[in-house]
Write a protein that holds these residues in place. Structure first.
Motif, PDB file in Angstrom:
ATOM      1  N   ASN A 229      10.243  -0.549 -12.335  1.00 52.06           N
ATOM      2  CA  ASN A 229      10.121   0.731 -11.398  1.00 52.06           C
ATOM      3  C   ASN A 229      10.592   0.338  -9.981  1.00 52.06           C
ATOM      4  O   ASN A 229      11.199  -0.561  -9.545  1.00 52.06           O
ATOM      5  N   LYS A 230      10.616   1.583  -9.181  1.00 54.17           N
ATOM      6  CA  LYS A 230      11.368   1.595  -7.970  1.00 54.17           C
ATOM      7  C   LYS A 230      10.693   0.615  -6.776  1.00 54.17           C
ATOM      8  O   LYS A 230      11.543   0.026  -6.280  1.00 54.17           O
ATOM      9  N   PHE A 231       9.228   0.597  -7.050  1.00 59.33           N
ATOM     10  CA  PHE A 231       8.794  -0.221  -5.956  1.00 59.33           C
ATOM     11  C   PHE A 231       8.990  -1.622  -6.309  1.00 59.33           C
ATOM     12  O   PHE A 231       9.250  -2.624  -5.289  1.00 59.33           O
ATOM     13  N   LEU A 232       9.130  -2.117  -7.377  1.00 58.83           N
ATOM     14  CA  LEU A 232       9.236  -3.590  -7.786  1.00 58.83           C
ATOM     15  C   LEU A 232      10.632  -4.029  -7.434  1.00 58.83           C
ATOM     16  O   LEU A 232      11.089  -4.938  -6.992  1.00 58.83           O
ATOM     17  N   ALA A 233      11.457  -3.141  -7.861  1.00 55.72           N
ATOM     18  CA  ALA A 233      13.035  -3.375  -7.808  1.00 55.72           C
ATOM     19  C   ALA A 233      13.326  -3.460  -6.261  1.00 55.72           C
ATOM     20  O   ALA A 233      14.219  -4.432  -5.804  1.00 55.72           O
ATOM     21  N   LYS A 234      12.728  -2.662  -5.373  1.00 58.22           N
ATOM     22  CA  LYS A 234      13.008  -2.684  -3.932  1.00 58.22           C
ATOM     23  C   LYS A 234      12.421  -3.988  -3.398  1.00 58.22           C
ATOM     24  O   LYS A 234      12.905  -4.626  -2.596  1.00 58.22           O
TER      25      LYS A 234
ATOM     26  N   ILE B  31       1.006  -8.929   2.379  1.00 55.83           N
ATOM     27  CA  ILE B  31       0.885  -7.865   2.375  1.00 55.83           C
ATOM     28  C   ILE B  31       2.175  -7.084   3.127  1.00 55.83           C
ATOM     29  O   ILE B  31       2.725  -5.911   2.875  1.00 55.83           O
ATOM     30  N   ALA B  32       2.566  -7.823   4.146  1.00 55.81           N
ATOM     31  CA  ALA B  32       3.740  -7.207   4.976  1.00 55.81           C
ATOM     32  C   ALA B  32       4.994  -7.060   4.054  1.00 55.81           C
ATOM     33  O   ALA B  32       5.790  -6.048   4.289  1.00 55.81           O
ATOM     34  N   ALA B  33       5.098  -7.666   3.148  1.00 54.02           N
ATOM     35  CA  ALA B  33       6.261  -7.258   2.141  1.00 54.02           C
ATOM     36  C   ALA B  33       5.975  -6.055   1.171  1.00 54.02           C
ATOM     37  O   ALA B  33       7.184  -5.819   0.457  1.00 54.02           O
ATOM     38  N   PHE B  34       4.809  -5.400   1.152  1.00 54.42           N
ATOM     39  CA  PHE B  34       4.676  -4.286   0.594  1.00 54.42           C
ATOM     40  C   PHE B  34       5.265  -3.281   1.209  1.00 54.42           C
ATOM     41  O   PHE B  34       4.917  -2.740   2.334  1.00 54.42           O
ATOM     42  N   HIS B  35       6.320  -2.439   0.468  1.00 57.21           N
ATOM     43  CA  HIS B  35       7.026  -1.364   0.981  1.00 57.21           C
ATOM     44  C   HIS B  35       6.033  -0.278   1.455  1.00 57.21           C
ATOM     45  O   HIS B  35       5.222   0.150   0.761  1.00 57.21           O
ATOM     46  N   GLY B  36       6.079   0.148   2.543  1.00 55.68           N
ATOM     47  CA  GLY B  36       5.216   1.434   3.015  1.00 55.68           C
ATOM     48  C   GLY B  36       3.968   1.026   3.876  1.00 55.68           C
ATOM     49  O   GLY B  36       3.225   1.774   4.274  1.00 55.68           O
ATOM     50  N   ILE B  37       3.591  -0.285   3.775  1.00 59.32           N
ATOM     51  CA  ILE B  37       2.424  -0.950   4.597  1.00 59.32           C
ATOM     52  C   ILE B  37       2.983  -1.566   5.987  1.00 59.32           C
ATOM     53  O   ILE B  37       3.548  -2.374   5.999  1.00 59.32           O
ATOM     54  N   GLY B  38       2.732  -0.549   6.915  1.00 56.64           N
ATOM     55  CA  GLY B  38       3.380  -0.886   8.342  1.00 56.64           C
ATOM     56  C   GLY B  38       2.529  -1.884   9.168  1.00 56.64           C
ATOM     57  O   GLY B  38       1.230  -1.839   8.744  1.00 56.64           O
ATOM     58  N   PRO B  39       2.596  -2.042  10.398  1.00 62.46           N
ATOM     59  CA  PRO B  39       1.908  -2.890  11.171  1.00 62.46           C
ATOM     60  C   PRO B  39       0.402  -2.641  11.366  1.00 62.46           C
ATOM     61  O   PRO B  39      -0.525  -3.408  11.096  1.00 62.46           O
ATOM     62  N   LYS B  40       0.344  -1.243  11.513  1.00 62.59           N
ATOM     63  CA  LYS B  40      -1.046  -0.689  12.080  1.00 62.59           C
ATOM     64  C   LYS B  40      -1.974  -0.684  10.513  1.00 62.59           C
ATOM     65  O   LYS B  40      -3.370  -1.171  10.571  1.00 62.59           O
ATOM     66  N   THR B  41      -1.426  -0.534   9.589  1.00 66.65           N
ATOM     67  CA  THR B  41      -2.134  -0.661   8.460  1.00 66.65           C
ATOM     68  C   THR B  41      -2.415  -2.165   7.881  1.00 66.65           C
ATOM     69  O   THR B  41      -3.464  -2.407   7.475  1.00 66.65           O
ATOM     70  N   GLN B  42      -1.620  -2.945   8.275  1.00 65.84           N
ATOM     71  CA  GLN B  42      -1.598  -4.396   7.915  1.00 65.84           C
ATOM     72  C   GLN B  42      -2.794  -5.135   8.861  1.00 65.84           C
ATOM     73  O   GLN B  42      -3.566  -5.579   8.206  1.00 65.84           O
ATOM     74  N   GLU B  43      -3.145  -4.410  10.037  1.00 67.07           N
ATOM     75  CA  GLU B  43      -4.189  -4.959  10.907  1.00 67.07           C
ATOM     76  C   GLU B  43      -5.565  -4.607  10.176  1.00 67.07           C
ATOM     77  O   GLU B  43      -6.554  -5.273  10.424  1.00 67.07           O
TER      78      GLU B  43
END
Length: 378
Positions: free
Chosen positions: A164-169, A197-209
């Motif tokens: 899938n696209k998520f894993l390929a990216k 978690i920072a390596a998951f596309h779409g999870i930005g700094p605020k969500t990481q916090e």
């Protein structure tokens, strides 16, 4: 480990073969190819702040510069402080040349398949489940494409291959530069469990916090959070995170010609430039409202929102967010555009915003799946 999905997640689709191709430091690599004397320098594409009253933003940097901690969208004056003067070289971007090279790269992609979805000049997804070469090996197709780009264009790229696209990216970003990462269905959950978690596309700094406060630092931690709790905390984004933590992404590769027929953009060039954050956000809110009206006129729901920004140094950055659920709501469009703008606002406002725009794309016609249902009410 107990099941944290409660049957709420869709059945996975493991039959597809997706390649995500990402050029390595694209703008800088093109300049180094054309001028080999730059290869041992810390090359930054962007306006030299020493000649522009301290203004300027890094469009991209080569890997020599990155070793000093320089990255895209960083204020250029900070790069000056990080890199020894004798090593540092600034070069203004030549977008006409980059577009030309990007076209050449895409021609090579289309030799494999016409299911090519461009994300930027230097990045694209390819669905090679069925391909023009009748190859059964997506990995070999990716290796051959990487080799051709190197041999014919003198440029390096990295790729990820998965179902899938998520894993390929995630794979293409896992090993750079000139990386090759293959994530098989049998390996996906173990691979994701190890990733920060920072390596998951779409999870930005605020969500990481927020996730860190929940004790979530890795993919394994994320998968152990019940999907209901993720939805309660992060709404639709929480459901998307749960899917990704389980290696699920059912979004298809949408060919460029199809995507170009289905997008609505609103953008404006400012003279003088915009320096105030509130002014920029007010414009974004107005654009989002106008986009929503146009979507509703056509009975369309958008699944991707794209922010386009150009600063006073003519550096252009686009940011996009895939939505967990299609929308034609102006408030939701604005919230996504605002979050994307927040990722670059400090550096761009410092230099002045010359252009600001929002695009709604990847449309679907309204259907029953677009109706909000409170699945979790008592």
């Amino acid at each position: 480990m107990s099941d944290t999905s409660d049957g709420l997640l869709p059945q996975n689709d493991l039959h597809r073969r997706i390649i995500h191709l990402d050029m390595d430091a694209f703008y800088a690599s093109v300049e180094m190819r054309d001028d080999p004397s730059l290869k041992n320098k810390a090359l930054i594409i962007g306006q030299d702040p020493r000649q522009n009253h301290g203004h300027g933003v890094v469009a991209t940097a080569n890997y020599v510069a990155r070793k000093y901690g320089v990255h895209s969208a960083m204020p250029a004056i900070k790069a000056v402080r990080l890199i020894p003067a004798e090593k540092l070289v600034f070069k203004m971007p030549d977008f006409e040349k980059y577009h030309e090279v990007s076209t050449q790269i895409h021609q090579l992609m289309h030799d494999l398949t016409d299911l090519v979805q461009s994300i930027a000049l230097d990045e694209a997804y390819l669905d090679v489940t069925q391909n023009k070469l009748d190859s059964t090996s997506a990995v070999q197709l990716a290796i051959d494409l990487q080799t051709r780009i190197r041999r014919e264009l003198g440029l390096n790229c990295s790729f990820g291959v998965s179902y899938n696209k998520f894993l390929a990216k995630m794979g293409s970003e896992y090993s750079k530069p000139m990386g090759r990462t293959v994530i098989l269905p049998s390996e996906a959950k173990d691979f994701l469990a190890r990733q920060p978690i920072a390596a998951f596309h779409g999870i930005g700094p605020k969500t990481q916090e927020k996730l860190h406060k929940m004790g979530v630092y890795t993919g394994k931690d994320l998968r152990e959070i019940h999907v209901r709790d993720l939805i309660k905390t992060f709404n639709r984004m929480g459901y998307l995170m749960a899917e990704h933590a389980h290696g699920i992404d059912l979004s298809r590769v949408v060919p460029d010609d199809e995507r170009n027929r289905k997008s609505i953009s609103i953008e404006r060039t400012y003279e003088p430039c915009v320096y105030a954050e509130q002014a920029a956000l007010t414009n974004l809110r107005n654009y989002a409202s106008s986009l929503a009206d146009k979507l509703k006129e056509r009975n369309f729901y958008a699944t991707t929102i794209v922010l386009k920004t150009r600063n006073n140094s003519f550096v252009t950055v686009t940011k996009r967010q895939k939505l967990s659920k299609a929308t034609n709501d102006g408030t939701q469009i604005y919230e996504v555009a605002r979050d994307l703008f927040g990722q670059i606002s400090s550096s761009f406002l410092n230099d002045g915003i010359r252009l600001l725009g929002v695009t709604a794309t990847d449309f679907s016609e309204a259907n029953f799946s677009d109706v909000d249902l409170d699945l979790f009410s008592d």
